[in-house]
Design an enzyme around this catalytic site. Sequence first.
Site, short mmCIF file in Angstrom:
data_model
loop_
_atom_site.label_atom_id
_atom_site.label_comp_id
_atom_site.label_asym_id
_atom_site.label_seq_id
_atom_site.Cartn_x
_atom_site.Cartn_y
_atom_site.Cartn_z
N TYR A 55 -64.84 -41.94 36.16
CA TYR A 55 -63.65 -41.24 36.66
C TYR A 55 -63.85 -40.74 38.10
O TYR A 55 -62.90 -40.37 38.76
CB TYR A 55 -63.27 -40.04 35.77
N HIS A 117 -68.97 -45.93 27.21
CA HIS A 117 -67.55 -45.89 27.57
C HIS A 117 -66.78 -47.08 26.99
O HIS A 117 -65.62 -46.95 26.57
CB HIS A 117 -67.43 -45.89 29.10
N GLN A 190 -64.27 -42.78 20.53
CA GLN A 190 -63.10 -42.31 21.28
C GLN A 190 -62.23 -43.53 21.62
O GLN A 190 -62.70 -44.45 22.30
CB GLN A 190 -63.54 -41.60 22.57
N SER A 271 -53.31 -32.98 31.82
CA SER A 271 -52.17 -32.62 32.67
C SER A 271 -52.71 -31.93 33.92
O SER A 271 -53.76 -31.30 33.88
CB SER A 271 -51.20 -31.68 31.95
N1 LIG Z 1 -62.49 -43.56 26.72
C1 LIG Z 1 -61.58 -44.14 27.45
O1 LIG Z 1 -61.63 -45.36 27.73
C2 LIG Z 1 -60.41 -43.33 27.93
C3 LIG Z 1 -59.27 -43.99 28.41
C4 LIG Z 1 -58.19 -43.21 28.84
C5 LIG Z 1 -58.29 -41.83 28.78
N2 LIG Z 1 -59.41 -41.22 28.35
C6 LIG Z 1 -59.52 -39.74 28.32
O2 LIG Z 1 -58.41 -39.20 27.63
C7 LIG Z 1 -57.74 -38.27 28.48
C8 LIG Z 1 -56.26 -38.19 28.11
O3 LIG Z 1 -55.61 -39.44 28.25
P1 LIG Z 1 -54.67 -39.75 29.49
O4 LIG Z 1 -55.19 -39.10 30.71
O5 LIG Z 1 -54.47 -41.22 29.48
O6 LIG Z 1 -53.29 -39.09 29.20
P2 LIG Z 1 -52.51 -38.32 28.04
O7 LIG Z 1 -53.21 -37.07 27.69
O8 LIG Z 1 -52.09 -39.25 26.98
O9 LIG Z 1 -51.16 -38.01 28.83
C9 LIG Z 1 -51.16 -37.30 29.99
C10 LIG Z 1 -49.71 -37.21 30.48
O10 LIG Z 1 -48.92 -36.47 29.57
C11 LIG Z 1 -48.09 -35.58 30.28
N3 LIG Z 1 -48.16 -34.26 29.63
C12 LIG Z 1 -49.26 -33.53 29.33
N4 LIG Z 1 -48.92 -32.39 28.72
C13 LIG Z 1 -47.57 -32.38 28.64
C14 LIG Z 1 -46.64 -31.48 28.13
N5 LIG Z 1 -47.01 -30.33 27.55
N6 LIG Z 1 -45.32 -31.79 28.23
C15 LIG Z 1 -44.92 -32.94 28.80
N7 LIG Z 1 -45.77 -33.84 29.31
C16 LIG Z 1 -47.08 -33.57 29.22
C17 LIG Z 1 -48.62 -35.51 31.70
O11 LIG Z 1 -47.62 -35.92 32.56
P3 LIG Z 1 -47.12 -35.01 33.76
O12 LIG Z 1 -48.24 -34.11 34.17
O13 LIG Z 1 -46.71 -35.98 34.79
O14 LIG Z 1 -46.00 -34.24 33.17
C18 LIG Z 1 -49.73 -36.51 31.78
O15 LIG Z 1 -49.53 -37.48 32.77
C19 LIG Z 1 -58.06 -38.78 29.88
O16 LIG Z 1 -57.76 -37.86 30.88
C20 LIG Z 1 -59.52 -39.11 29.71
O17 LIG Z 1 -60.30 -37.93 29.74
C21 LIG Z 1 -60.46 -41.96 27.89
#
Ligand SMILES: NC(=O)c1ccc[n+]([C@@H]2O[C@H](COP(=O)([O-])OP(=O)(O)OC[C@H]3O[C@@H](n4cnc5c(N)ncnc54)[C@H](OP(=O)(O)O)[C@@H]3O)[C@@H](O)[C@H]2O)c1
Length: 323
Positions: A55, A117, A190, A271
């Site tokens: 990241y 990962h 994960q 977020s």
């Molecule tokens: N292991 C892996 O390969 C892998 C892959 C992907 C992610 N991850 C991990 O998982 C984490 C989470 O996944 P992600 O980053 O893909 O996103 P996510 O948590 O599924 O979604 C994040 C989005 O949801 C919106 N959001 C958050 N809270 C909200 C609320 N209360 N109301 C409305 N909208 C809301 C935000 O948009 P806005 O801020 O634009 O409103 C944000 O862009 C990552 O940050 C990372 O740490 C791991």
Amino acid sequence: MNSKHQYVELNDGHFIPRLGFGTYKPQEVPNSKTIEATKIAIEAGFRHIDCAYAYQVEEEVGLAIRSKIADGTVKREDIFYTSKLWSTFHRPELVQSCLEKSLKKLNFDYVDLYLIHSPMELKPGEELFPKDENGKTIYDHVDLCAVWEAMEKCKDAGLAKSIGVSNFNHRQLEMILNKPGLKYKPVCNQVECHVYHNQRKLLDFCKSKNIVLVAYGALGTQRDKQWVDQSSPVLLDDPVLGALAKKHKRSPALIALRYQLQRGVVVLAQSFKENEIKENIQVFDFELTAEDMKDLDDLNRNYRYLAAEFGADHPNYPFADEY
Ligand SMILES: NC(=O)c1ccc[n+]([C@@H]2O[C@H](COP(=O)([O-])OP(=O)(O)OC[C@H]3O[C@@H](n4cnc5c(N)ncnc54)[C@H](OP(=O)(O)O)[C@@H]3O)[C@@H](O)[C@H]2O)c1
């Protein structure tokens, strides 16, 4: 333990908070946003922070956590920090060096959880995604069981309290579990998990092996242009999530997060917005009924936002199997 933060016991005796703060950020977002958001998350009550070498924000996340330790908000032992081994470091002799690079950036002595990962190893080197002259990602060939043995050594060296995997399918998990001389089982897997891809079969498999499933993308991902098809459905606009939000006087995001907790999944939420971060911690304050859960189960369509198409012909591409 913070009462708001329920924990799940891992198969090695450590505890993981059931809600985690995600720190992935698209390239166009400035790194300073990560510092700010991570501090807000800790102030709001998040104790589980999910990050990764790839990241490229571990310096910022470390800074934010250490500033919250310095001002007395938390102690290091209150924070559950996850990092991940990047795919260009899969060769056993490189595994610990990736973790050491993360620790140096973080200015930490240990991580709470270290994950492989992805099962798809890439050519070692400086670039995160090494490419040939035709723009094709260059793979590497390493036995996943040998990578796992190197992960076990990181735990024995005290650099990671717990070790696990990410983006593994059940066959790849089984391969590790059946490895002759296995010293430690992966504590978690994960994976992408949300109402459009609820991972029912993988979840049942993980539960049967005492492996925790950690959900990423639970809110439908950040829809990063680099990885996500912009014409894909917007998860939080789903009418069933909307109707349940209305019924419970909560947001669709909270319904999507609560769904995971009630099926025994540890859930990540990302977020950069203070109001959203503070809202997401309220996931512990209400309950969905069995009927609500059934309505949410019915939304499943095995849809992946992050299908990692760059590796579709990798011998270890995990998403071709049913689960
Ligand atoms: N292991 C892996 O390969 C892998 C892959 C992907 C992610 N991850 C991990 O998982 C984490 C989470 O996944 P992600 O980053 O893909 O996103 P996510 O948590 O599924 O979604 C994040 C989005 O949801 C919106 N959001 C958050 N809270 C909200 C609320 N209360 N109301 C409305 N909208 C809301 C935000 O948009 P806005 O801020 O634009 O409103 C944000 O862009 C990552 O940050 C990372 O740490 C791991």
